[in-house]
Structure formats: structure tokens, C-alpha cells
Scaffold this motif. Structure first.
Motif, PDB file in Angstrom:
ATOM      1  N   CYS A  56       1.551  -1.058   0.019  1.00 56.39           N
ATOM      2  CA  CYS A  56      -0.020  -0.234  -0.172  1.00 56.39           C
ATOM      3  C   CYS A  56       0.868   1.106   0.183  1.00 56.39           C
ATOM      4  O   CYS A  56       1.605   1.802   1.273  1.00 56.39           O
ATOM      5  CB  CYS A  56      -1.200   0.038   1.254  1.00 56.39           C
ATOM      6  SG  CYS A  56      -1.695   1.561   1.289  1.00 56.39           S
ATOM      7  N   THR A  88      -6.884  -4.671   4.907  1.00 55.41           N
ATOM      8  CA  THR A  88      -6.645  -3.221   5.745  1.00 55.41           C
ATOM      9  C   THR A  88      -5.679  -3.577   6.686  1.00 55.41           C
ATOM     10  O   THR A  88      -5.123  -2.183   7.331  1.00 55.41           O
ATOM     11  CB  THR A  88      -8.092  -4.717   7.153  1.00 55.41           C
ATOM     12  OG1 THR A  88      -8.874  -5.036   6.154  1.00 55.41           O
ATOM     13  CG2 THR A  88      -8.660  -4.119   7.876  1.00 55.41           C
ATOM     14  N   ILE A  91      -3.948  -0.743   4.614  1.00 53.31           N
ATOM     15  CA  ILE A  91      -4.769   0.337   5.246  1.00 53.31           C
ATOM     16  C   ILE A  91      -4.625   0.932   6.108  1.00 53.31           C
ATOM     17  O   ILE A  91      -3.492   2.446   6.770  1.00 53.31           O
ATOM     18  CB  ILE A  91      -5.965   0.007   4.431  1.00 53.31           C
ATOM     19  CG1 ILE A  91      -5.989  -0.211   3.354  1.00 53.31           C
ATOM     20  CG2 ILE A  91      -6.256   1.314   5.148  1.00 53.31           C
ATOM     21  CD1 ILE A  91      -5.264   1.016   2.568  1.00 53.31           C
ATOM     22  N   CYS A  95      -2.824   4.652   7.871  1.00 50.91           N
ATOM     23  CA  CYS A  95      -3.720   5.156   8.442  1.00 50.91           C
ATOM     24  C   CYS A  95      -2.971   5.666   9.978  1.00 50.91           C
ATOM     25  O   CYS A  95      -2.549   6.976  10.033  1.00 50.91           O
ATOM     26  CB  CYS A  95      -4.627   4.849   8.476  1.00 50.91           C
ATOM     27  SG  CYS A  95      -5.587   5.077   6.904  1.00 50.91           S
ATOM     28  N   TRP A 107      -7.333   9.341   2.214  1.00 47.53           N
ATOM     29  CA  TRP A 107      -8.446   9.525   0.355  1.00 47.53           C
ATOM     30  C   TRP A 107      -7.975   8.599  -0.602  1.00 47.53           C
ATOM     31  O   TRP A 107      -6.467   8.401  -0.444  1.00 47.53           O
ATOM     32  CB  TRP A 107      -8.151  10.690   0.130  1.00 47.53           C
ATOM     33  CG  TRP A 107      -7.595  11.783  -0.528  1.00 47.53           C
ATOM     34  CD1 TRP A 107      -7.252  12.315   0.710  1.00 47.53           C
ATOM     35  CD2 TRP A 107      -7.631  11.870  -1.686  1.00 47.53           C
ATOM     36  NE1 TRP A 107      -6.222  13.106  -0.363  1.00 47.53           N
ATOM     37  CE2 TRP A 107      -6.825  13.317  -1.644  1.00 47.53           C
ATOM     38  CE3 TRP A 107      -7.782  11.854  -2.982  1.00 47.53           C
ATOM     39  CZ2 TRP A 107      -5.968  13.149  -3.201  1.00 47.53           C
ATOM     40  CZ3 TRP A 107      -7.416  11.837  -4.018  1.00 47.53           C
ATOM     41  CH2 TRP A 107      -6.348  12.504  -3.925  1.00 47.53           C
ATOM     42  N   VAL A 108      -8.725   7.818  -1.414  1.00 52.27           N
ATOM     43  CA  VAL A 108      -8.292   6.917  -2.184  1.00 52.27           C
ATOM     44  C   VAL A 108      -8.750   7.457  -3.449  1.00 52.27           C
ATOM     45  O   VAL A 108     -10.233   7.908  -2.893  1.00 52.27           O
ATOM     46  CB  VAL A 108      -8.072   5.783  -2.259  1.00 52.27           C
ATOM     47  CG1 VAL A 108      -9.917   5.149  -1.769  1.00 52.27           C
ATOM     48  CG2 VAL A 108      -7.424   4.478  -3.370  1.00 52.27           C
ATOM     49  N   ALA A 116     -13.872  -3.248  -4.889  1.00 53.95           N
ATOM     50  CA  ALA A 116     -12.973  -1.680  -4.022  1.00 53.95           C
ATOM     51  C   ALA A 116     -14.194  -1.003  -3.585  1.00 53.95           C
ATOM     52  O   ALA A 116     -13.786  -0.601  -2.114  1.00 53.95           O
ATOM     53  CB  ALA A 116     -12.842  -0.685  -5.804  1.00 53.95           C
ATOM     54  N   GLU A 117     -15.325  -1.370  -3.458  1.00 56.26           N
ATOM     55  CA  GLU A 117     -16.674  -0.353  -2.534  1.00 56.26           C
ATOM     56  C   GLU A 117     -16.807  -1.149  -1.653  1.00 56.26           C
ATOM     57  O   GLU A 117     -16.656  -1.102  -0.662  1.00 56.26           O
ATOM     58  CB  GLU A 117     -18.262  -0.850  -3.305  1.00 56.26           C
ATOM     59  CG  GLU A 117     -17.862   1.124  -4.517  1.00 56.26           C
ATOM     60  CD  GLU A 117     -19.130   1.207  -5.332  1.00 56.26           C
ATOM     61  OE1 GLU A 117     -20.147   1.122  -4.812  1.00 56.26           O
ATOM     62  OE2 GLU A 117     -19.475   1.634  -6.577  1.00 56.26           O
ATOM     63  N   TYR A 120     -14.053  -0.589   0.679  1.00 59.01           N
ATOM     64  CA  TYR A 120     -14.204   0.647   1.244  1.00 59.01           C
ATOM     65  C   TYR A 120     -15.333   0.240   2.719  1.00 59.01           C
ATOM     66  O   TYR A 120     -15.191   1.541   3.880  1.00 59.01           O
ATOM     67  CB  TYR A 120     -14.049   1.949   0.486  1.00 59.01           C
ATOM     68  CG  TYR A 120     -12.443   2.303  -0.187  1.00 59.01           C
ATOM     69  CD1 TYR A 120     -11.028   2.177   1.069  1.00 59.01           C
ATOM     70  CD2 TYR A 120     -12.120   1.334  -0.978  1.00 59.01           C
ATOM     71  CE1 TYR A 120      -9.500   1.667   0.448  1.00 59.01           C
ATOM     72  CE2 TYR A 120     -10.462   1.068  -1.527  1.00 59.01           C
ATOM     73  CZ  TYR A 120      -9.468   1.614  -0.666  1.00 59.01           C
ATOM     74  OH  TYR A 120      -8.132   1.725  -1.055  1.00 59.01           O
ATOM     75  N   LEU A 123     -14.380  -0.653   6.089  1.00 58.69           N
ATOM     76  CA  LEU A 123     -13.169  -0.316   6.510  1.00 58.69           C
ATOM     77  C   LEU A 123     -14.003   0.846   7.650  1.00 58.69           C
ATOM     78  O   LEU A 123     -13.675   1.877   8.215  1.00 58.69           O
ATOM     79  CB  LEU A 123     -12.291   0.768   5.842  1.00 58.69           C
ATOM     80  CG  LEU A 123     -11.267  -0.755   5.321  1.00 58.69           C
ATOM     81  CD1 LEU A 123     -10.301   0.437   4.998  1.00 58.69           C
ATOM     82  CD2 LEU A 123     -10.801  -1.129   6.024  1.00 58.69           C
ATOM     83  N   TRP A 125     -15.641   3.562   5.254  1.00 62.15           N
ATOM     84  CA  TRP A 125     -14.980   5.386   5.010  1.00 62.15           C
ATOM     85  C   TRP A 125     -16.250   5.386   3.528  1.00 62.15           C
ATOM     86  O   TRP A 125     -17.401   4.243   3.782  1.00 62.15           O
ATOM     87  CB  TRP A 125     -13.901   4.223   3.706  1.00 62.15           C
ATOM     88  CG  TRP A 125     -12.675   4.517   4.696  1.00 62.15           C
ATOM     89  CD1 TRP A 125     -12.604   3.601   6.181  1.00 62.15           C
ATOM     90  CD2 TRP A 125     -11.565   4.570   4.118  1.00 62.15           C
ATOM     91  NE1 TRP A 125     -11.222   3.770   6.259  1.00 62.15           N
ATOM     92  CE2 TRP A 125     -10.219   4.646   5.046  1.00 62.15           C
ATOM     93  CE3 TRP A 125     -11.065   5.034   2.653  1.00 62.15           C
ATOM     94  CZ2 TRP A 125      -9.206   4.401   4.428  1.00 62.15           C
ATOM     95  CZ3 TRP A 125      -9.707   4.958   2.589  1.00 62.15           C
ATOM     96  CH2 TRP A 125      -8.443   4.700   3.608  1.00 62.15           C
ATOM     97  N   LYS A 127     -18.023   6.785   1.335  1.00 61.19           N
ATOM     98  CA  LYS A 127     -18.450   7.345  -0.910  1.00 61.19           C
ATOM     99  C   LYS A 127     -18.540   9.074  -1.020  1.00 61.19           C
ATOM    100  O   LYS A 127     -19.404   8.871  -1.002  1.00 61.19           O
ATOM    101  CB  LYS A 127     -18.452   6.054  -1.090  1.00 61.19           C
ATOM    102  CG  LYS A 127     -18.903   6.375  -2.695  1.00 61.19           C
ATOM    103  CD  LYS A 127     -20.048   5.154  -3.471  1.00 61.19           C
ATOM    104  CE  LYS A 127     -19.683   5.512  -5.032  1.00 61.19           C
ATOM    105  NZ  LYS A 127     -20.186   4.704  -5.611  1.00 61.19           N
TER     106      LYS A 127
END
Length: 139
Positions: A56, A88, A91, A95, A107-108, A116-117, A120, A123, A125, A127
Motif C-alpha cells: 500500500c 486491511t 491500510i 492510516c 483518501w483514495v 473496491a466498494e 472500503y 472499513l 469509509w 463514498k
């Protein structure tokens, strides 16, 4: 056991043993040296018995009107190691590192694929958009 470490210039030799599914192409030694020497660039690697099986990378930056943040450039885990929590862990490591650099956000920009959806979302996060467009030009 999979180890996750922040790669520094002293870890150059580890990049001689990378699963073919981790990076988009072969490691270019001069580019690796430059990347690892750049204090704004960061890369965490996942190691399985000395083999890089995931990574990462991110870059921290700021603007005159914004606090420092961390942009995730790439996240990759080789197919045989997927679904084991390695992404995970990578990431989370980035973080945690971003916090030590006083970053206020991470952010990504990712293709809006189910993988991908789902990742994240797992996690928790948020959208922020629904479309992705990339524009480029050869220099």
C-alpha cells in the motif's frame, strides 16, 4: 505469519523478491531508490517469509489552504493472499503512519468496482462520489 512493515531505503533488497501480482510491472531499481528516499512517499509492504505479497503506497501533502492529508496511490495484494485481512492491515498501517505525520484525512480514488466498494465500505469509509474520470497527457 504475514509481516507488514514501512519500507525505507534499508529495505531495498526486499524488493528483489516480489510476487508478480503485486506491482503493475517489474521494479525499476532507480525508481525504487528515488521513491524510498522521498520523505513524502510511503509504502507499506506485506511479507510472507521474505516474499512481498502485498503493498500500500501513499503520499502525504498539503496545500496553502488545507491541512496535511494522505492520498493512497495504490493498494495491492497478490491473489493467493487475498481475503486474509492483509489489505486491511496495510491500510491501517498507512492510516496510523499518516496520523504520526499530522494528516487530518486519508483518501483514495478507486474504480467503483464491487470489490473496491465492498472493501472500503468494510472499513466504514464514506463514498464521496459516484464517477471516476482520469485525464492524462504524454510529456
Amino acid at each position: 505469519m504475514i509481516d507488514v512493515i514501512l519500507a525505507t531505503p534499508r529495505h531495498v533488497s526486499l524488493f528483489g523478491n516480489v510476487h508478480e501480482d503485486v506491482f503493475d510491472g517489474p521494479i525499476i531499481p532507480a525508481m525504487l531508490d528515488s521513491f524510498l528516499a522521498d520523505q513524502k512517499q510511503h509504502i507499506f509492504i506485506a511479507l510472507d517469509d521474505g516474499l512481498i505479497c502485498g503493498m500500500c503506497s501513499g503520499m502525504h501533502h498539503h496545500h496553502p489552504d488545507k491541512a496535511p492529508d494522505m492520498w493512497i496511490n495504490e493498494l495491492s495484494v497478490a491473489e493467493p493472499w487475498r481475503r486474509r485481512g492483509i489489505a486491511t492491515r496495510l491500510i491501517t498501517a498507512l492510516c496510523d503512519h499518516a496520523r504520526t505525520l499530522s494528516c487530518h484525512e486519508i483518501w483514495v480514488i478507486a474504480d467503483p468496482t464491487d470489490m473496491a466498494e465492498g472493501f472500503y465500505a468494510s472499513l466504514e469509509w464514506r463514498k464521496d462520489g459516484t464517477r471516476l474520470a482520469m485525464f492524462s497527457d504524454t510529456l
